[in-house]
Design an enzyme around this catalytic site. Sequence first.
Site, PDB file in Angstrom:
ATOM      1  N   ARG A  78      -3.622  -0.458   5.341  1.00 33.12           N
ATOM      2  CA  ARG A  78      -4.236  -1.526   4.543  1.00 33.12           C
ATOM      3  C   ARG A  78      -3.362  -2.766   4.385  1.00 33.12           C
ATOM      4  NH1 ARG A  78      -5.189   2.196  -0.456  1.00 33.12           N
ATOM      5  NH2 ARG A  78      -3.311   3.078   0.505  1.00 33.12           N
ATOM      6  N   ASP A  89      -8.262   3.858   0.668  1.00 34.28           N
ATOM      7  CA  ASP A  89      -7.337   4.354   1.695  1.00 34.28           C
ATOM      8  C   ASP A  89      -8.143   4.940   2.858  1.00 34.28           C
ATOM      9  OD1 ASP A  89      -5.446   5.629   3.194  1.00 34.28           O
ATOM     10  OD2 ASP A  89      -4.486   6.653   1.509  1.00 34.28           O
ATOM     11  N   CYS A  99       0.863  -1.190   0.000  1.00 39.70           N
ATOM     12  CA  CYS A  99       0.000   0.000   0.000  1.00 39.70           C
ATOM     13  C   CYS A  99       0.894   1.233   0.000  1.00 39.70           C
ATOM     14  CB  CYS A  99      -0.999  -0.029   1.160  1.00 39.70           C
ATOM     15  SG  CYS A  99      -0.270   0.054   2.805  1.00 39.70           S
TER      16      CYS A  99
END
Length: 195
Positions: free
Chosen positions: A27, A141, A21
Amino acid sequence: MGAPLPQPRSARGPYRVGLVCLGNICRSPIGEVVLTDRLADAGLAQTVEVRSCGTGEWHIGNPMDRRAAATLRTAGYDPSRHRAQQLHPGWFDEFDLLLAMDRHNLADLLAVGPPDGAGGHDRIRLFREFDPDDPGGDVPDPYYGGPEGFEEVLGMVERTAESLVQELGRHLGRTHGRHDPHGHPSSRTARHGPR
Ligand code: 4NP
């Protein structure tokens, strides 16, 4: 489900999956914890190794974002071991499969590598290619949003990880016979309590 999984780079050692990420504090660490848990449940702990990194450098060495960690803890996972690291060119040689959490991460990965001869772009894919409900999307996100964003991420990651583990089990069980029937069950506490 899309293209088949790439063949292992090596006949020895675990199949290595890297999750990528931006910051490696939300994440991809959630992905690493959940995917590792599901692999253990499937008896694949010795067969597949999962790591995560970020394309950005801001959080190197930091633990998980506290909201990501709280979301994982509430669901019964242990987020405490994570320390953020940044993608480096060696990842393109060291991993069988690199899965980006969103399209920006995928574009960043493809812009950096892989070097010639490192196995091609079939090793660099979107994590949610394996989402059984809504394949091909981004894991959004959650960094600048509220706690519900982290819940959404966890839900997507859990269902995608389960489906990815099935694919990995079929792929590696068949091609390598490395399925580990004595793999230890998950240490996830919620598994042992009411849920
Ligand atoms: P992640 O989330 O990529 O899921 O770890 C982010 C973490 C930090 C930042 C952006 C996204 N940041 O801008 O610092």
